[in-house]
Design a protein around this motif. Structure first.
Motif, short mmCIF file in Angstrom:
data_model
loop_
_atom_site.label_atom_id
_atom_site.label_comp_id
_atom_site.label_asym_id
_atom_site.label_seq_id
_atom_site.Cartn_x
_atom_site.Cartn_y
_atom_site.Cartn_z
N PRO A 46 1.81 6.41 -3.26
CA PRO A 46 1.28 6.30 -1.90
C PRO A 46 2.33 6.48 -0.81
N GLU A 47 3.57 6.04 -1.06
CA GLU A 47 4.61 6.17 -0.05
C GLU A 47 4.99 7.64 0.17
N GLN A 48 5.04 8.43 -0.89
CA GLN A 48 5.31 9.86 -0.74
C GLN A 48 4.17 10.55 -0.01
N LEU A 49 2.94 10.18 -0.34
CA LEU A 49 1.79 10.78 0.34
C LEU A 49 1.78 10.42 1.82
N PHE A 50 2.11 9.17 2.15
CA PHE A 50 2.18 8.73 3.54
C PHE A 50 3.28 9.50 4.27
N ALA A 51 4.45 9.62 3.63
CA ALA A 51 5.57 10.35 4.24
C ALA A 51 5.19 11.80 4.53
N ALA A 52 4.56 12.45 3.58
CA ALA A 52 4.15 13.85 3.77
C ALA A 52 3.13 13.98 4.89
N GLY A 53 2.15 13.09 4.91
CA GLY A 53 1.14 13.13 5.96
C GLY A 53 1.73 12.88 7.33
N TYR A 54 2.60 11.87 7.43
CA TYR A 54 3.22 11.53 8.71
C TYR A 54 4.09 12.69 9.19
N ALA A 55 4.92 13.26 8.31
CA ALA A 55 5.80 14.36 8.69
C ALA A 55 5.00 15.56 9.18
N ALA A 56 3.94 15.92 8.48
CA ALA A 56 3.11 17.06 8.87
C ALA A 56 2.44 16.82 10.22
N CYS A 57 1.88 15.64 10.38
CA CYS A 57 1.20 15.29 11.62
C CYS A 57 2.20 15.25 12.78
N ALA A 80 10.15 12.60 6.87
CA ALA A 80 9.73 11.21 6.98
C ALA A 80 10.20 10.47 5.74
N LYS A 81 10.82 9.33 5.97
CA LYS A 81 11.24 8.45 4.88
C LYS A 81 10.42 7.18 4.99
N THR A 82 9.53 6.96 4.03
CA THR A 82 8.68 5.77 4.01
C THR A 82 9.23 4.80 2.97
N SER A 83 9.54 3.60 3.43
CA SER A 83 10.09 2.56 2.54
C SER A 83 9.08 1.43 2.39
N ILE A 84 9.08 0.81 1.21
CA ILE A 84 8.20 -0.32 0.94
C ILE A 84 9.07 -1.49 0.45
N GLY A 85 8.67 -2.69 0.84
CA GLY A 85 9.41 -3.86 0.39
C GLY A 85 8.64 -5.13 0.67
N PRO A 86 9.07 -6.24 0.08
CA PRO A 86 8.38 -7.51 0.28
C PRO A 86 8.57 -8.03 1.71
N GLY A 90 4.19 -13.06 -0.81
CA GLY A 90 3.57 -12.19 -1.79
C GLY A 90 3.12 -10.85 -1.26
N GLY A 91 3.26 -10.61 0.04
CA GLY A 91 2.82 -9.34 0.62
C GLY A 91 3.93 -8.30 0.66
N PHE A 92 3.53 -7.07 0.94
CA PHE A 92 4.46 -5.96 1.05
C PHE A 92 4.24 -5.25 2.37
N GLY A 93 5.28 -4.64 2.87
CA GLY A 93 5.20 -3.91 4.13
C GLY A 93 5.88 -2.55 4.01
N LEU A 94 5.66 -1.75 5.02
CA LEU A 94 6.25 -0.41 5.09
C LEU A 94 7.14 -0.30 6.31
N GLU A 95 8.07 0.62 6.26
CA GLU A 95 8.81 1.05 7.44
C GLU A 95 9.08 2.54 7.29
N VAL A 96 9.26 3.21 8.43
CA VAL A 96 9.38 4.67 8.41
C VAL A 96 10.57 5.10 9.27
N GLU A 97 11.27 6.11 8.79
CA GLU A 97 12.26 6.84 9.59
C GLU A 97 11.76 8.27 9.70
N LEU A 98 11.79 8.82 10.91
CA LEU A 98 11.46 10.22 11.13
C LEU A 98 12.72 10.93 11.59
N HIS A 99 13.15 11.92 10.83
CA HIS A 99 14.33 12.72 11.15
C HIS A 99 13.85 14.11 11.57
N VAL A 100 14.12 14.45 12.84
CA VAL A 100 13.59 15.67 13.44
C VAL A 100 14.74 16.62 13.77
#
Length: 145
Positions: A46-57, A80-86, A90-100
């Protein structure tokens, strides 16, 4: 919001399953990355798919905002670099870097175009205030692996 398009995808098996879009154009195997305790393998995640979608958009938003400023960003790249972590409890979150990268564009203009695209991009609007998104205007494109 006036809906222009709705994408539909179905997943069976979660992170170790399969995903397919309703029109059949997307059909991928999913696998948990080794870094998350999975086997890795040939599937995406899912993180790769999110990164690809975000970068394209984001790149589409960048090209649109550049055209509005009578500039050309058609040769740009967005990584787009999408990272996942606790995140605790018990929950997980995402963060994103966009390099343009925009060829032949100076730093000040490039940073302005990136900020304008960030205001237009639907992914940016969806994530704003929800997850950290860091924007970087690069002097050189990031290498494609």
């Amino acid at each position: 919001m006036k809906v222009l398009y709705t994408a539909e995808a179905t997943v069976q098996g979660g992170r170790d399953g399969k995903a397919q879009s309703s029109d059949g154009h997307l059909a991928v195997n999913l696998s948990v990355p080794k870094e998350m305790g999975g086997p890795g393998g040939e599937g995406t995640n899912p993180e790769q798919l999110f990164a690809a979608g975000y970068a394209a958009c984001f790149q589409s938003a960048l090209m649109l905002t550049a055209r509005r400023q009578k500039l050309d960003a058609s040769a740009s790249t967005v990584t787009a670099k999408t990272s996942i972590g606790p995140i605790g409890e018990g929950g997980f979150g995402l963060e994103v870097e966009l390099h343009v990268f925009i060829p032949d564009m100076d730093q000040e203009t490039g940073e302005k175009m990136v900020e304008l695209a960030h205001q237009v991009c639907p992914y940016s609007n969806a994530t704003r205030g929800n997850i950290p998104v860091r924007l970087y205007f690069e002097e050189q494109p990031l290498a494609i692996h």
